[in-house]
Structures are given as C-alpha cells and as structure tokens.
Design a protein around this motif. Structure first.
Motif, PDB file in Angstrom:
ATOM      1  N   UNK A  37      42.424  33.117  49.845  1.00 13.99           N
ATOM      2  CA  UNK A  37      42.400  33.369  51.279  1.00 13.99           C
ATOM      3  C   UNK A  37      41.081  32.880  51.845  1.00 13.99           C
ATOM      4  N   UNK A  38      41.172  31.891  52.704  1.00 13.16           N
ATOM      5  CA  UNK A  38      39.992  31.368  53.387  1.00 13.16           C
ATOM      6  C   UNK A  38      39.781  32.164  54.667  1.00 13.16           C
ATOM      7  N   UNK A  44      47.360  32.558  50.423  1.00 11.05           N
ATOM      8  CA  UNK A  44      48.349  31.598  49.926  1.00 11.05           C
ATOM      9  C   UNK A  44      48.376  31.586  48.401  1.00 11.05           C
ATOM     10  N   UNK A  45      49.578  31.488  47.843  1.00 10.34           N
ATOM     11  CA  UNK A  45      49.715  31.330  46.410  1.00 10.34           C
ATOM     12  C   UNK A  45      49.435  29.902  46.007  1.00 10.34           C
ATOM     13  N   UNK A  88      38.480  24.135  49.306  1.00  9.29           N
ATOM     14  CA  UNK A  88      38.865  25.118  48.300  1.00  9.29           C
ATOM     15  C   UNK A  88      38.074  26.423  48.449  1.00  9.29           C
ATOM     16  N   UNK A  89      37.106  26.437  49.341  1.00  7.66           N
ATOM     17  CA  UNK A  89      36.311  27.638  49.564  1.00  7.66           C
ATOM     18  C   UNK A  89      37.198  28.771  50.063  1.00  7.66           C
ATOM     19  N   UNK A  90      37.164  29.898  49.350  1.00  7.96           N
ATOM     20  CA  UNK A  90      38.027  31.029  49.672  1.00  7.96           C
ATOM     21  C   UNK A  90      37.705  32.182  48.733  1.00  7.96           C
ATOM     22  N   UNK A  91      38.286  33.327  49.047  1.00  4.19           N
ATOM     23  CA  UNK A  91      38.316  34.416  48.082  1.00  4.19           C
ATOM     24  C   UNK A  91      39.582  34.226  47.240  1.00  4.19           C
ATOM     25  N   UNK A  92      39.413  34.234  45.944  1.00  2.00           N
ATOM     26  CA  UNK A  92      40.535  34.013  45.026  1.00  2.00           C
ATOM     27  C   UNK A  92      40.968  35.342  44.431  1.00  2.00           C
ATOM     28  N   UNK A  93      42.269  35.583  44.484  1.00  2.00           N
ATOM     29  CA  UNK A  93      42.839  36.844  44.003  1.00  2.00           C
ATOM     30  C   UNK A  93      43.777  36.589  42.838  1.00  2.00           C
ATOM     31  N   UNK A 114      39.441  40.365  44.107  1.00  2.00           N
ATOM     32  CA  UNK A 114      39.065  39.058  44.616  1.00  2.00           C
ATOM     33  C   UNK A 114      37.695  38.613  44.140  1.00  2.00           C
ATOM     34  N   UNK A 115      37.528  37.308  44.046  1.00  2.00           N
ATOM     35  CA  UNK A 115      36.238  36.728  43.686  1.00  2.00           C
ATOM     36  C   UNK A 115      35.996  35.515  44.574  1.00  2.00           C
ATOM     37  N   UNK A 116      34.776  35.399  45.076  1.00  2.00           N
ATOM     38  CA  UNK A 116      34.452  34.352  46.044  1.00  2.00           C
ATOM     39  C   UNK A 116      34.180  33.033  45.322  1.00  2.00           C
TER      40      UNK A 116
END
Length: 121
Positions: A37-38, A44-45, A88-93, A114-116
């Motif tokens: 999620x940006x 988004x998956x 690609x910068x976003x929080x990744x879940x 989440x991880x940034x």
C-alpha cells in the motif's frame, strides 16, 4: 501468535534489491501472499503462493522482478525484490489464509503489521 510477522524492509536505491520475510509461528496456512500500500492508494496484492504445492501468482507490476517463495520447515515465506523502482515504495504486508491462490485481500484472514520499503531515485 496467529498473525504473520514481516521483516526485511528498508531503504534502497533504484535498481537495488531487498528480501522480505514473513513468519507464521503457530498456524499452517494453505495460502500466503504479499500486498503493498503506497500513500494515498489502495492495498494491492502483488504475489501469492500455495504452501503445499508452491504454485504462484503475480501482479503484472512485479512479474519478472519479484519472486515469492516459502520454506515450509521454517514456516517462512519470502519476497525477493530486484530491479526496484521508486514506484515500488510502499508498506508491504504479509497475508495468510485458506481461501485459494489469489491476489484479492478478501481471500486472506490474517495480516501482518507491515514493513516499509522505500526506493529512492
């Protein structure tokens, strides 16, 4: 602990690589996935994997650059990210569940915090 736990985020320059990990300590899920999620955008998956057979699915935005994998002995899923771009910068879940191999959030019941990931140009 039921929720997955992510690790491995950070900052990298464009073109670089990062590997994210997601560990589930108490439950053996059938399917796991990575979402992102940006700021100001929806979650988004981007990649999903079936735990038993290792079948995978990717969003077009990451296909060919990111690789999802799992180590069942360690109850850990990975996302190897290469050729990273500023977008690609976003929080990744990390997400886990039993609803099938899918990039839709409604198929997953358990979510990490989440991880940034930050990619600079």
């Amino acid at each position: 602990q039921v929720q997955p736990v992510e690790s491995g985020g950070g900052s990298v320059q464009a073109g670089g690589s990062l590997r994210l990990s997601c560990t589930t300590s108490t439950v053996n899920y059938d399917y796991m996935a990575w979402f992102r999620q940006a700021p100001g955008k929806e979650r988004d998956g981007i990649a999903a994997i079936s735990i038993a057979l290792g079948h995978t699915a990717y969003d077009d935005s990451v296909r060919g650059r990111f690789t999802i994998s799992r180590d069942n002995a360690k109850n850990t899923m990975y996302l190897q990210m290469s050729s990273l771009k500023p977008e690609d910068t976003a929080v990744y879940y990390c997400a886990a569940g039993f609803g099938g191999l899918s990039l839709l959030s409604r198929n997953y019941n358990y979510w990490g915090q989440g991880t940034q990931v930050t990619v600079s140009s």
